[in-house]
Design a protein around this motif. Structure first.
Motif, PDB file in Angstrom:
ATOM      1  N   ASP A  29     -27.788 -33.878 -23.481  1.00 38.67           N
ATOM      2  CA  ASP A  29     -26.702 -34.844 -23.634  1.00 38.67           C
ATOM      3  C   ASP A  29     -26.804 -35.958 -22.598  1.00 38.67           C
ATOM      4  OD1 ASP A  29     -24.560 -35.864 -24.992  1.00 38.67           O
ATOM      5  OD2 ASP A  29     -23.047 -34.742 -23.883  1.00 38.67           O
ATOM      6  N   GLY A  30     -28.036 -36.304 -22.237  1.00 36.64           N
ATOM      7  CA  GLY A  30     -28.268 -37.388 -21.295  1.00 36.64           C
ATOM      8  C   GLY A  30     -28.613 -38.683 -22.012  1.00 36.64           C
ATOM      9  N   THR A  31     -28.893 -39.722 -21.235  1.00 31.92           N
ATOM     10  CA  THR A  31     -29.219 -41.034 -21.791  1.00 31.92           C
ATOM     11  C   THR A  31     -30.514 -41.543 -21.170  1.00 31.92           C
ATOM     12  OG1 THR A  31     -27.895 -42.177 -20.109  1.00 31.92           O
ATOM     13  CG2 THR A  31     -26.801 -41.606 -22.182  1.00 31.92           C
ATOM     14  N   VAL A  32     -31.240 -42.350 -21.961  1.00 32.25           N
ATOM     15  CA  VAL A  32     -32.498 -42.962 -21.510  1.00 32.25           C
ATOM     16  C   VAL A  32     -32.423 -44.452 -21.772  1.00 32.25           C
ATOM     17  CG1 VAL A  32     -35.011 -42.995 -21.742  1.00 32.25           C
ATOM     18  CG2 VAL A  32     -33.768 -40.858 -22.078  1.00 32.25           C
ATOM     19  N   ALA A  33     -32.799 -45.246 -20.785  1.00 27.73           N
ATOM     20  CA  ALA A  33     -32.875 -46.692 -20.940  1.00 27.73           C
ATOM     21  C   ALA A  33     -34.238 -47.152 -20.447  1.00 27.73           C
ATOM     22  CB  ALA A  33     -31.762 -47.385 -20.158  1.00 27.73           C
ATOM     23  N   VAL A  34     -34.967 -47.865 -21.302  1.00 30.75           N
ATOM     24  CA  VAL A  34     -36.315 -48.337 -20.972  1.00 30.75           C
ATOM     25  C   VAL A  34     -36.314 -49.857 -20.987  1.00 30.75           C
ATOM     26  CG1 VAL A  34     -38.750 -48.309 -21.603  1.00 30.75           C
ATOM     27  CG2 VAL A  34     -37.340 -46.276 -21.993  1.00 30.75           C
ATOM     28  N   LEU A  39     -42.822 -41.635 -24.145  1.00 25.29           N
ATOM     29  CA  LEU A  39     -41.398 -41.951 -24.048  1.00 25.29           C
ATOM     30  C   LEU A  39     -40.577 -41.177 -25.069  1.00 25.29           C
ATOM     31  CD1 LEU A  39     -41.506 -45.814 -23.461  1.00 25.29           C
ATOM     32  CD2 LEU A  39     -41.160 -44.000 -21.790  1.00 25.29           C
ATOM     33  N   ALA A  40     -41.160 -40.938 -26.235  1.00 31.12           N
ATOM     34  CA  ALA A  40     -40.429 -40.173 -27.253  1.00 31.12           C
ATOM     35  C   ALA A  40     -40.162 -38.756 -26.767  1.00 31.12           C
ATOM     36  CB  ALA A  40     -41.230 -40.154 -28.557  1.00 31.12           C
ATOM     37  N   GLY A  41     -41.146 -38.150 -26.098  1.00 33.23           N
ATOM     38  CA  GLY A  41     -40.935 -36.812 -25.553  1.00 33.23           C
ATOM     39  C   GLY A  41     -39.872 -36.800 -24.466  1.00 33.23           C
ATOM     40  N   ILE A  42     -39.866 -37.841 -23.640  1.00 34.15           N
ATOM     41  CA  ILE A  42     -38.834 -37.947 -22.604  1.00 34.15           C
ATOM     42  C   ILE A  42     -37.458 -38.044 -23.246  1.00 34.15           C
ATOM     43  CG2 ILE A  42     -37.907 -39.471 -20.825  1.00 34.15           C
ATOM     44  CD1 ILE A  42     -40.759 -40.116 -20.022  1.00 34.15           C
ATOM     45  N   ALA A  43     -37.349 -38.892 -24.281  1.00 29.18           N
ATOM     46  CA  ALA A  43     -36.056 -39.065 -24.955  1.00 29.18           C
ATOM     47  C   ALA A  43     -35.574 -37.753 -25.557  1.00 29.18           C
ATOM     48  CB  ALA A  43     -36.176 -40.146 -26.026  1.00 29.18           C
ATOM     49  N   ARG A  44     -36.474 -36.993 -26.176  1.00 28.84           N
ATOM     50  CA  ARG A  44     -36.075 -35.717 -26.783  1.00 28.84           C
ATOM     51  C   ARG A  44     -35.549 -34.747 -25.720  1.00 28.84           C
ATOM     52  NH1 ARG A  44     -40.744 -36.418 -30.039  1.00 28.84           N
ATOM     53  NH2 ARG A  44     -41.918 -35.110 -28.588  1.00 28.84           N
ATOM     54  N   ARG A  45     -36.263 -34.664 -24.624  1.00 25.10           N
ATOM     55  CA  ARG A  45     -35.846 -33.746 -23.564  1.00 25.10           C
ATOM     56  C   ARG A  45     -34.485 -34.139 -23.006  1.00 25.10           C
ATOM     57  NH1 ARG A  45     -39.359 -29.846 -20.351  1.00 25.10           N
ATOM     58  NH2 ARG A  45     -41.288 -29.793 -21.531  1.00 25.10           N
ATOM     59  N   VAL A  46     -34.305 -35.417 -22.775  1.00 25.42           N
ATOM     60  CA  VAL A  46     -33.061 -35.886 -22.164  1.00 25.42           C
ATOM     61  C   VAL A  46     -31.889 -35.731 -23.129  1.00 25.42           C
ATOM     62  CG1 VAL A  46     -31.873 -37.917 -21.244  1.00 25.42           C
ATOM     63  CG2 VAL A  46     -34.237 -37.443 -20.591  1.00 25.42           C
ATOM     64  N   GLU A  47     -32.087 -36.090 -24.392  1.00 26.28           N
ATOM     65  CA  GLU A  47     -31.019 -35.967 -25.378  1.00 26.28           C
ATOM     66  C   GLU A  47     -30.600 -34.518 -25.582  1.00 26.28           C
ATOM     67  OE1 GLU A  47     -32.610 -37.841 -28.779  1.00 26.28           O
ATOM     68  OE2 GLU A  47     -32.326 -39.887 -28.028  1.00 26.28           O
ATOM     69  N   ALA A  48     -31.519 -33.596 -25.382  1.00 24.12           N
ATOM     70  CA  ALA A  48     -31.175 -32.179 -25.526  1.00 24.12           C
ATOM     71  C   ALA A  48     -30.145 -31.741 -24.496  1.00 24.12           C
ATOM     72  CB  ALA A  48     -32.433 -31.314 -25.405  1.00 24.12           C
ATOM     73  N   VAL A  97     -32.922 -42.701 -16.421  1.00 26.11           N
ATOM     74  CA  VAL A  97     -32.404 -41.519 -17.127  1.00 26.11           C
ATOM     75  C   VAL A  97     -31.177 -41.029 -16.385  1.00 26.11           C
ATOM     76  CG1 VAL A  97     -32.886 -39.117 -17.702  1.00 26.11           C
ATOM     77  CG2 VAL A  97     -34.648 -40.858 -18.066  1.00 26.11           C
ATOM     78  N   GLU A  98     -30.149 -40.676 -17.140  1.00 22.84           N
ATOM     79  CA  GLU A  98     -28.951 -40.056 -16.562  1.00 22.84           C
ATOM     80  C   GLU A  98     -28.742 -38.705 -17.214  1.00 22.84           C
ATOM     81  OE1 GLU A  98     -25.603 -42.613 -16.797  1.00 22.84           O
ATOM     82  OE2 GLU A  98     -26.287 -43.933 -15.165  1.00 22.84           O
ATOM     83  N   LEU A  99     -28.601 -37.682 -16.374  1.00 21.52           N
ATOM     84  CA  LEU A  99     -28.447 -36.311 -16.871  1.00 21.52           C
ATOM     85  C   LEU A  99     -27.144 -35.721 -16.339  1.00 21.52           C
ATOM     86  CD1 LEU A  99     -32.073 -35.081 -16.091  1.00 21.52           C
ATOM     87  CD2 LEU A  99     -31.162 -35.583 -18.359  1.00 21.52           C
ATOM     88  N   PRO A 100     -26.271 -35.233 -17.223  1.00 19.41           N
ATOM     89  CA  PRO A 100     -25.080 -34.533 -16.735  1.00 19.41           C
ATOM     90  C   PRO A 100     -25.477 -33.219 -16.097  1.00 19.41           C
ATOM     91  CG  PRO A 100     -25.238 -34.376 -19.134  1.00 19.41           C
ATOM     92  CD  PRO A 100     -26.333 -35.300 -18.694  1.00 19.41           C
ATOM     93  N   CYS A 101     -24.969 -32.977 -14.894  1.00 19.42           N
ATOM     94  CA  CYS A 101     -25.415 -31.784 -14.175  1.00 19.42           C
ATOM     95  C   CYS A 101     -24.257 -30.903 -13.724  1.00 19.42           C
ATOM     96  CB  CYS A 101     -26.278 -32.158 -12.971  1.00 19.42           C
ATOM     97  SG  CYS A 101     -25.519 -33.320 -11.840  1.00 19.42           S
TER      98      CYS A 101
END
Length: 435
Positions: A412-417, A401-410, A429-433
């Motif tokens: 400017d997205g958000t992660v909710a677990v 999950l930490a790796g997922i959070a790092r990728r998503v935050e890079a 996960v929400e990713l601006p596209c």
């Protein structure tokens, strides 16, 4: 301005007189005006609440200023925040992104004049309350009145003779129409009001929503500071994710492919020495070297796929995720609703999120089923992975999950677990596209 509107009206009438597409165009205009009227009436309802709130709010503030009604400040501002929240919801339904400046409807509601002065969002809500409670109510009433006036005036020649003299009027009572000639004039005014409603209905709704768009979002200065802080954190996360990814690629090449290639070099040297003495032994060594080369190529392909999976380029996000779902050790359902292609970095991150999540499901969850849902709404790509396993997923526990959070935050997205002990587990996960 008037000439421009007249030209637009003439162009619209010319368009309607064309035989092809006449019904479809008129239907689209009518539906747009009906939609604008409906939302305008809802806005007028909120404006009605705001209008009646204004004197109550003023009375409460006066009593608080005199020192005998300070306890009224908090409940009145709660009520103001509630009305403003209703308007934010209406604006979102109209397609406007209006961010709520508050953490919650009743969080940090001011109790004193000093707190009101220190909170710009409260002051902006109060300005909106006054503007919408007056101007918004007028525009909403106008939108509601136009279709009724249209129906009343167009049908007026049919029943004016039987109406009481006090009701023989057109244009919402502004013009007396007590004769047959005046009654026919009502039909013309009804058509004119209908044309104005069709042409300007959506524009009137836009004017009604402008105060909310201007005042109900976060204060521009506060929003700017928050954006700067968020961008700083995002930049740090992106650099960290980049460094982690470089270290991962370096380890994969050093510990895998490089070691195999060194082994191949040693085996080839041994084969050369054995050619003259024992050709059969040399052939066996060369066979081992070939197997080692094939293993090194496989590891190199795996590293390349981890950087940007070729399946994304060949089959798109839906095809790539379908391959992941079919290869998952746990029965997995997939639903993808994404029109067109997203940026390559977004698709790669979404692919990584699903791949890592399904790997965690297979290794740790003890689940019997999993589901993946990917949807694009506007400029946001949403990814949801859930399973019916034992739950208790923790980013600090090495679950990926930490790796997922790092990728998503890079990005400017958000992660909710959400993973309570006993399950189920859901990762959103929400990713601006972009557009």
């Amino acid at each position: 301005m008037v000439r421009e509107r007249l030209r637009q009206a003439k162009a619209w009438l010319d368009e309607q007189l064309r035989p092809e597409g006449e019904a479809a165009d008129l239907q689209a205009l009518l539906l747009a005006s009906l939609r604008a009227t409906g939302y305008g009436v809802v806005g007028a309802g909120f404006a009605f609440l705001a209008l009646y709130t204004i004197p109550l709010l003023l009375l409460s503030l006066v009593l608080a200023f005199l020192g005998i009604g300070r306890f009224l400040i908090r409940p009145m501002l709660r009520w103001v925040r509630t009305i403003a929240g209703l308007e934010r919801g209406r604006l979102r339904r109209l397609g406007h992104e209006v961010e709520n400046p508050y953490l919650g409807p009743y969080v940090d509601v001011p109790r004193t004049f000093k707190e009101i002065k220190a909170d710009p969002s409260v002051r902006r809500d109060l300005v909106w309350l006054v503007v919408h409670g007056t101007w918004g109510l007028v525009l909403g009433a106008l939108l509601l009145q136009m279709p009724f006036t249209t129906i009343h005036d167009i049908t007026y020649p049919l029943w004016w003779y039987f109406a009481p003299q006090s009701e023989q009027q057109i244009l919402n009572g502004m013009v007396e129409a007590e004769t047959a000639t005046a009654a026919l004039l009502g039909c013309a005014t009804g058509v004119a009001v209908f044309a104005l409603w069709i042409l300007f209905g959506t524009r009137i709704l836009e004017l009604q929503t402008k105060p909310g768009l201007a005042f109900l979002g976060p204060d521009p200065e506060t929003d700017l500071s928050e954006k700067v802080a968020r961008l700083t954190a995002t930049r740090a996360a992106a650099l960290d994710a980049h460094a982690v990814e470089l270290r991962r690629i370096e380890r994969a090449l050093h510990d895998g492919a490089q070691n195999r290639i060194v082994g191949v070099n040693v085996l080839i040297g041994a084969a050369r020495r054995e050619i003259g003495r024992d050709p059969d032994r040399a052939d066996q060594i060369l066979e081992r070297a070939q197997d080692t080369v094939e293993g090194a190529l496989a590891e190199l392909r795996a590293v390349v796929r981890s950087i940007l999976p070729p399946v994304l380029e060949d089959r798109g996000l839906a095809g790539a995720l379908s391959a992941l779902a079919s290869d998952c050790a746990v029965p997995c359902t997939l639903e993808v609703a994404v029109e067109g292609r997203c940026p390559a970095s977004v698709e790669a991150t979404a692919y990584f999120v699903v791949a890592e999540s399904l790997t965690n499901v297979a290794k740790h969850s003890r689940a019997t089923s999993a589901s993946v849902e990917v949807r694009r709404k506007g400029n946001t790509l949403g990814v949801a992975v859930s399973d019916d396993g034992r739950g208790g997923a923790d980013a600090a526990g090495g679950s990926g999950l930490a790796g997922i959070a790092r990728r998503v935050e890079a990005l400017d997205g958000t992660v909710a677990v959400r993973s309570p002990v006993g399950g189920p587990t859901e990762i959103r996960v929400e990713l601006p596209c972009g557009s």
